[in-house]
Scaffold this active site. Structure first.
Site, PDB file in Angstrom:
ATOM      1  N   TYR A 159       0.836  -1.197   0.000  1.00  0.00           N
ATOM      2  CA  TYR A 159       0.000   0.000   0.000  1.00  0.00           C
ATOM      3  C   TYR A 159       0.872   1.249   0.000  1.00  0.00           C
ATOM      4  O   TYR A 159       0.722   2.136  -0.855  1.00  0.00           O
ATOM      5  CB  TYR A 159      -0.937   0.019   1.215  1.00  0.00           C
ATOM      6  CG  TYR A 159      -1.643   1.342   1.375  1.00  0.00           C
ATOM      7  CD1 TYR A 159      -2.675   1.706   0.510  1.00  0.00           C
ATOM      8  CD2 TYR A 159      -1.273   2.242   2.376  1.00  0.00           C
ATOM      9  CE1 TYR A 159      -3.312   2.934   0.637  1.00  0.00           C
ATOM     10  CE2 TYR A 159      -1.905   3.470   2.506  1.00  0.00           C
ATOM     11  CZ  TYR A 159      -2.924   3.810   1.636  1.00  0.00           C
ATOM     12  OH  TYR A 159      -3.537   5.029   1.755  1.00  0.00           O
TER      13      TYR A 159
ATOM     14  N   LYS B  37       1.265   3.849  -3.162  1.00  0.00           N
ATOM     15  CA  LYS B  37       0.839   5.236  -2.947  1.00  0.00           C
ATOM     16  C   LYS B  37       2.000   6.196  -3.184  1.00  0.00           C
ATOM     17  O   LYS B  37       1.820   7.309  -3.707  1.00  0.00           O
ATOM     18  CB  LYS B  37       0.275   5.414  -1.540  1.00  0.00           C
ATOM     19  CG  LYS B  37      -1.058   4.736  -1.300  1.00  0.00           C
ATOM     20  CD  LYS B  37      -2.189   5.354  -2.126  1.00  0.00           C
ATOM     21  CE  LYS B  37      -2.637   6.689  -1.578  1.00  0.00           C
ATOM     22  NZ  LYS B  37      -3.821   7.205  -2.314  1.00  0.00           N
TER      23      LYS B  37
END
Length: 329
Positions: free
Chosen positions: A134, A138
């Site tokens: 994640y 990102k």
């Protein structure tokens, strides 16, 4: 202004869309399931669906991009497809459609390598050292977004830090579920100092970035309440608001981080869908100080949080019906 909000079915995206509607903007929303935002035109689809995305972007003057794969575990390719390629596709279509301003909603985890963060600002996003898919994806997407900033399109990145509030399933519900089953330890006695962001404040900062694009484009800013507290006190406040007993047992942070890394690999390899009891990232968040200097953010956005942590906890208690939360020490 016609503004498209992606990911408006989530807690933060929904509040962003509601605030824009309240301000009188022409708001469209885009996500997989209905957003349920009164006064907004709702489009449904995925970031990988070019036709649906093109329809949602049509006529938009500004975009606030929150849609992302947010999970503790999962296949790397899934994170890549949504968070990196989905953002790339949205930026390309936004430029072709003549969109003027894009606010990319990022995360402080894009610049967190696991060490303590004590009063820093928005450090450079670093996919190579980010922990977990994640954070890695990102970070990649934030770099893509800011690289797109130029004469024809203005792009800014806003990193809200640990957003929570009534209806939150990412932090509050997990804390209450784990605490109710005595699966929520305090790591290193819960002494790590952290800051968080009440959802209304995070949303108003994101909206402020859209309005202040002249000052913030090409930059990343971290947003928080600016009220660091020991994590043990914050967890106790959330548990009190939800009517469950707070965590009372402690585990060494180093042991939890090592165990979390092993469990996380096993969960991913086994393809298990339920949430693992511990991951390396979660252990780091529970045992490492992370709070940020908010002076530059507030100056650039001309913004201050309207809801204090104590008021937020009181609202949380009202939501759960316990009404017992008082100010934290």
């Amino acid at each position: 202004m016609r503004v498209l909000v992606t990911g408006a079915s989530g807690l933060l995206g929904g509040e962003v869309a509601r605030q824009l509607v309240h301000q009188g903007h022409d708001v469209a929303t885009f996500q997989r399931r209905p957003s349920g935002i009164d006064g907004a035109e709702d489009f449904r689809g995925s970031l990988n669906d070019d036709g649906a995305l093109r329809s949602a972007i049509d006529r938009a003057e500004g975009i606030i991009h929150l849609a992302a794969k947010v999970s503790i575990t999962g296949r790397a390719a899934e994170f890549d497809g949504v968070n990196i390629e989905g953002t790339r596709r949205l930026l390309q279509m936004a430029r072709m459609a003549g969109v003027r301003d894009v606010v990319y909603v990022s995360s402080p985890s894009v610049a967190h390598s696991g060490s303590a963060i004590v009063g820093l600002g928005a450090e450079q996003a670093d996919p190579r050292h980010a922990h977990g898919d994640y954070a890695r994806t990102k970070a990649e997407a934030e770099l893509l977004a800011l690289a797109a900033n130029g004469p024809d399109i203005r792009v800014a990145a806003v990193r809200p830090h640990i957003v929570w509030g009534p209806g939150d399933t990412q932090l509050v519900e997990r804390v209450l579920a784990r605490a109710s089953h005595r699966r929520l330890p305090l790591l290193d006695a819960g002494a790590a100092l952290i800051d968080t962001t009440y959802v209304d404040n995070a949303a108003s900062a994101i909206v402020a970035a859209l309005h202040r694009m002249e000052h913030v484009h090409g930059r990343a800013v971290v947003v928080s309440n600016g009220e660091p507290r020991p994590i043990g006190e914050l967890l106790a406040g959330i548990c009190d608001a939800g009517g469950v007993a707070p965590p009372s047992w402690s585990v060494p942070g180093g042991l939890a981080r090592a165990a979390g890394a092993v469990v996380e690999r096993f969960w991913t390899m086994a393809g298990r869908k339920e949430e693992p009891p511990m991951t390396r990232f979660l252990a780091e968040q529970l045992s490492t100080a992370h709070w940020f200097d908010q002076r530059v953010t507030r100056e650039l956005l001309d913004w201050t949080p309207a809801v204090s942590l104590d008021e937020g906890l009181a609202r949380l208690a009202e939501y759960y019906g316990s009404g017992t939360t008082g100010p934290l020490a």
